[in-house]
Enzyme design. Structure first.
Site, mmCIF file in Angstrom:
data_model
loop_
_atom_site.group_PDB
_atom_site.id
_atom_site.type_symbol
_atom_site.label_atom_id
_atom_site.label_comp_id
_atom_site.label_asym_id
_atom_site.label_seq_id
_atom_site.Cartn_x
_atom_site.Cartn_y
_atom_site.Cartn_z
ATOM 1 C CB THR A 1 18.629 20.767 -56.657
ATOM 2 O OG1 THR A 1 18.108 21.488 -57.777
ATOM 3 C CG2 THR A 1 19.228 21.785 -55.684
ATOM 4 C CG ASP A 2 19.233 21.472 -62.054
ATOM 5 O OD1 ASP A 2 18.516 21.935 -61.138
ATOM 6 O OD2 ASP A 2 18.810 21.315 -63.219
ATOM 7 C CD GLU A 3 16.160 25.185 -58.422
ATOM 8 O OE1 GLU A 3 16.196 26.157 -57.648
ATOM 9 O OE2 GLU A 3 15.098 24.709 -58.843
ATOM 10 C CE1 TYR B 1 15.322 22.935 -52.655
ATOM 11 C CE2 TYR B 1 15.735 23.780 -54.868
ATOM 12 C CZ TYR B 1 15.601 22.719 -53.995
ATOM 13 O OH TYR B 1 15.757 21.426 -54.458
ATOM 14 C CE LYS C 1 18.790 19.792 -51.841
ATOM 15 N NZ LYS C 1 18.347 18.574 -51.092
HETATM 16 P P1 NAD Z 1 9.013 17.103 -51.661
HETATM 17 O O1 NAD Z 1 8.835 18.485 -51.166
HETATM 18 O O2 NAD Z 1 7.963 16.488 -52.534
HETATM 19 O O3 NAD Z 1 9.212 16.092 -50.431
HETATM 20 C C1 NAD Z 1 10.023 16.405 -49.344
HETATM 21 C C2 NAD Z 1 9.768 15.377 -48.250
HETATM 22 O O4 NAD Z 1 10.647 15.686 -47.148
HETATM 23 C C3 NAD Z 1 8.344 15.397 -47.693
HETATM 24 O O5 NAD Z 1 7.851 14.087 -47.551
HETATM 25 C C4 NAD Z 1 8.481 16.080 -46.343
HETATM 26 O O6 NAD Z 1 7.517 15.663 -45.406
HETATM 27 C C5 NAD Z 1 9.878 15.654 -45.940
HETATM 28 N N1 NAD Z 1 10.495 16.581 -44.979
HETATM 29 C C6 NAD Z 1 10.576 17.939 -45.073
HETATM 30 N N2 NAD Z 1 11.165 18.452 -43.972
HETATM 31 C C7 NAD Z 1 11.482 17.389 -43.178
HETATM 32 C C8 NAD Z 1 12.115 17.265 -41.912
HETATM 33 N N3 NAD Z 1 12.524 18.344 -41.236
HETATM 34 N N4 NAD Z 1 12.284 16.038 -41.401
HETATM 35 C C9 NAD Z 1 11.872 14.917 -42.065
HETATM 36 N N5 NAD Z 1 11.238 14.987 -43.265
HETATM 37 C C10 NAD Z 1 11.050 16.200 -43.817
HETATM 38 O O7 NAD Z 1 10.431 17.089 -52.392
HETATM 39 P P2 NAD Z 1 10.919 16.345 -53.710
HETATM 40 O O8 NAD Z 1 10.570 17.160 -54.877
HETATM 41 O O9 NAD Z 1 10.522 14.935 -53.635
HETATM 42 O O10 NAD Z 1 12.499 16.475 -53.500
HETATM 43 C C11 NAD Z 1 13.200 15.509 -52.734
HETATM 44 C C12 NAD Z 1 14.677 15.866 -52.723
HETATM 45 O O11 NAD Z 1 15.173 15.902 -54.056
HETATM 46 C C13 NAD Z 1 14.976 17.230 -52.119
HETATM 47 O O12 NAD Z 1 16.162 17.125 -51.382
HETATM 48 C C14 NAD Z 1 15.162 18.129 -53.331
HETATM 49 O O13 NAD Z 1 16.045 19.188 -53.034
HETATM 50 C C15 NAD Z 1 15.770 17.150 -54.328
HETATM 51 N N6 NAD Z 1 15.505 17.439 -55.748
HETATM 52 C C16 NAD Z 1 14.241 17.635 -56.196
HETATM 53 C C17 NAD Z 1 14.014 17.829 -57.562
HETATM 54 C C18 NAD Z 1 12.623 18.021 -58.117
HETATM 55 O O14 NAD Z 1 12.480 18.317 -59.300
HETATM 56 N N7 NAD Z 1 11.564 17.834 -57.351
HETATM 57 C C19 NAD Z 1 15.093 17.855 -58.450
HETATM 58 C C20 NAD Z 1 16.387 17.675 -57.937
HETATM 59 C C21 NAD Z 1 16.576 17.448 -56.589
HETATM 60 O O1 DAU Z 2 15.962 21.999 -61.007
HETATM 61 C C1 DAU Z 2 15.609 21.167 -59.947
HETATM 62 C C2 DAU Z 2 14.549 21.830 -59.098
HETATM 63 O O2 DAU Z 2 13.342 21.783 -59.843
HETATM 64 C C3 DAU Z 2 14.369 21.174 -57.744
HETATM 65 O O3 DAU Z 2 15.563 21.306 -57.012
HETATM 66 C C4 DAU Z 2 13.202 21.818 -56.984
HETATM 67 O O4 DAU Z 2 12.992 21.138 -55.759
HETATM 68 C C5 DAU Z 2 11.968 21.717 -57.836
HETATM 69 O O5 DAU Z 2 10.884 22.352 -57.188
HETATM 70 C C6 DAU Z 2 12.199 22.344 -59.209
HETATM 71 O O6 DAU Z 2 12.363 23.774 -59.084
HETATM 72 P P1 DAU Z 2 11.687 24.799 -60.107
HETATM 73 O O7 DAU Z 2 11.572 26.110 -59.451
HETATM 74 O O8 DAU Z 2 12.354 24.738 -61.437
HETATM 75 O O9 DAU Z 2 10.227 24.089 -60.280
HETATM 76 P P2 DAU Z 2 8.747 24.676 -60.347
HETATM 77 O O10 DAU Z 2 7.848 23.552 -60.718
HETATM 78 O O11 DAU Z 2 8.411 25.488 -59.148
HETATM 79 O O12 DAU Z 2 8.832 25.681 -61.586
HETATM 80 C C7 DAU Z 2 9.235 25.239 -62.890
HETATM 81 C C8 DAU Z 2 9.291 26.457 -63.793
HETATM 82 O O13 DAU Z 2 7.955 26.935 -64.010
HETATM 83 C C9 DAU Z 2 10.073 27.621 -63.190
HETATM 84 O O14 DAU Z 2 10.755 28.299 -64.230
HETATM 85 C C10 DAU Z 2 8.976 28.528 -62.612
HETATM 86 C C11 DAU Z 2 7.791 28.283 -63.548
HETATM 87 N N1 DAU Z 2 6.466 28.373 -62.913
HETATM 88 C C12 DAU Z 2 6.237 27.632 -61.788
HETATM 89 C C13 DAU Z 2 4.997 27.658 -61.156
HETATM 90 C C14 DAU Z 2 4.757 26.857 -59.907
HETATM 91 C C15 DAU Z 2 5.471 29.146 -63.472
HETATM 92 O O15 DAU Z 2 5.671 29.798 -64.526
HETATM 93 N N2 DAU Z 2 4.246 29.182 -62.855
HETATM 94 C C16 DAU Z 2 3.967 28.486 -61.707
HETATM 95 O O16 DAU Z 2 2.823 28.567 -61.183
#
Ligand code: NAD
Ligand code: DAU
Length: 377
Positions: free
Chosen positions: A134-136, A183, A187
């Site tokens: 992730t970019d975080e 988180y 990562k």
């Molecule tokens: P998500 O939470 O929707 O899905 C995570 C999946 O991993 C689920 O299916 C869960 O069952 C599985 N999982 C969790 N713990 C596990 C374990 N111990 N063993 C096997 N499976 C397990 O997540 P996502 O948003 O799809 O993110 C996927 C990946 O991409 C993550 O590594 C996250 O850090 C990265 N990522 C997410 C975003 C985003 O915006 N969602 C952005 C950048 C990177």
């Molecule tokens: O940047 C990549 C990341 O983006 C991934 O690595 C994470 O897995 C993914 O969950 C996401 O993280 P964020 O914390 O940015 O996403 P989230 O959807 O939780 O929140 C987006 C923005 O909105 C953040 O600034 C918090 C705000 N927010 C979120 C929720 C859930 C609110 O204001 N209200 C809310 O209820």
């Protein structure tokens, strides 16, 4: 035949990656390894679950013996590792689970790959361990308000430039890691382990760091699906702090396409940042989502603005994320395919058209559903 493990394939991004690989590469065998935590949902993969080149294995990536057994049983050539705990708010409440899954789980995957691949005559040849991050991990960028420009902003997907930037700095691949939340700390640690396995043992690894994804099948605790569902049901929209934080949004299928390209063409030991050049303040994106839902549901546009409810800010809330994906664009020719307006329209329509999917999760039927799905396989 290439045997590829995709971990976390029942989650949001993982399900898009599994779908893309299963459909695009009929000669690959895709093994989806997922523990099915609250975020894993086999309903995300209904359309491909019966394909002959797809296997689902319910397993915990932290369970080293089981993972080792999967490598041996399926003669695994490649790993695309997405499984993780992914929600920042949960990490603030329960950091242990994040360290366990994201750090120890990644280590378990790396060690199993190493021990298995080392036994083969060809060793690392033709093998690949691709870690999705992730970019975080880069921390938060400073924020300045560009003068005289009012939202909504149109991102030219192919311009290769930020249409609008809320600051002069961006996340580039050479930036030092400065994670703030449990988180992102977990990562970051997992990214370091992946690079250590390359530097120490010569494992062919790749790491990518992506910005915020949006699109179908995202678990509705994340901003966009949560708010679409709340607007539909006219529930309050909890905006953290002043809603001024900036995120850089990418349509999930564009992320999946980048993963496909990098898995096949990326250079070993490199890092690639993936992002859509698409910065938005939370409050602005929320207004776009409200207008879009209202319009599609036949309500007066903006009728539901009164649902916006400012709540206590997230602890340690990172101010701004903005990815510079120039390296990926220049070296491998990837760019986002959708303009943001198209992506949001598709996304809102998908959630409104798939209310049963949403209800299964939010009504508590969800857990029973996936347990019975698994029992039947
Ligand atoms: P998500 O939470 O929707 O899905 C995570 C999946 O991993 C689920 O299916 C869960 O069952 C599985 N999982 C969790 N713990 C596990 C374990 N111990 N063993 C096997 N499976 C397990 O997540 P996502 O948003 O799809 O993110 C996927 C990946 O991409 C993550 O590594 C996250 O850090 C990265 N990522 C997410 C975003 C985003 O915006 N969602 C952005 C950048 C990177
Ligand atoms: O940047 C990549 C990341 O983006 C991934 O690595 C994470 O897995 C993914 O969950 C996401 O993280 P964020 O914390 O940015 O996403 P989230 O959807 O939780 O929140 C987006 C923005 O909105 C953040 O600034 C918090 C705000 N927010 C979120 C929720 C859930 C609110 O204001 N209200 C809310 O209820």
């Amino acid at each position: 035949m290439k045997n590829i493990i995709i971990t976390g394939g029942a989650g949001f991004i993982g399900s898009h990656v599994v779908r893309l690989f299963v459909n695009k590469y009929p000669d690959y065998h895709i093994i989806n390894v997922d523990k099915l935590t609250y975020a894993g949902n086999l309903a995300n993969l209904k359309d491909i679950e019966d394909k002959p080149n797809y296997t689902f294995v319910k397993a915990d990536i932290c369970d080293f013996e089981t993972i080792m057994g999967i490598f041996k049983k399926y003669n695994v050539d490649g790993v695309i590792h997405l499984a993780a705990e992914s929600h920042v708010d949960r990490s603030i409440k329960d950091p242990f689970t994040f360290a366990q899954t994201n750090v120890m789980g990644t280590l378990s995957m790396l060690q199993a790959a190493k021990l298995y691949w080392e036994t083969l005559p060809e060793k690392w040849e033709g093998k690949r361990f691709y870690h999705i991050s992730t970019d975080e991990v880069y921390g938060a960028l400073e924020m300045t308000d560009p003068e005289g420009i009012e939202p909504p902003f149109t991102t030219k997907a192919s311009s290769g430039k930020h249409h609008l930037a809320y600051g002069s700095k961006f996340f580039t691949e050479d930036l030092k890691y400065q994670p703030h939340s449990p988180y992102s700390a977990a990562k970051a640690s997992s990214d370091h382990f992946v690079r250590a396995f390359h530097d120490t043992y010569g494992m062919p690894t790749i790491v990518t760091n992506c910005s915020n994804n949006y699109g179908p099948y995202q678990f509705p605790e994340k901003l966009i699906p949560l708010f679409i569902n709340n607007i539909r049901h006219r529930k309050p929209l909890p905006v953290y702090g002043k809603g001024e934080n900036v995120r850089d949004w990418l349509f999930v299928e564009d992320h999946a396409r980048a993963i496909d390209l990098i898995f096949h063409k990326g250079t070993i030991a490199e890092t690639y940042n993936i992002g859509g050049f698409n910065e938005w303040k939370n409050i602005d994106i929320i207004k776009v989502v409200i207008n879009t839902v209202d319009r599609i549901l036949g309500r007066a546009e903006g009728e539901d603005m009164n649902l916006i409810t400012y709540v206590t800010d997230r602890a340690g809330h990172d101010m701004r994320y903005a990815i510079d994906s120039t390296k990926l664009q220049k070296e491998l020719g990837w760019e986002p395919s959708l303009q943001f307006e198209e992506g949001i329209e598709k996304t809102v329509r998908w959630y409104l058209d798939n209310q049963a999917w949403m209800d299964n999760i939010t009504s508590g039927e969800y857990e029973k559903y996936y347990e019975s799905m698994y029992a039947n396989r």
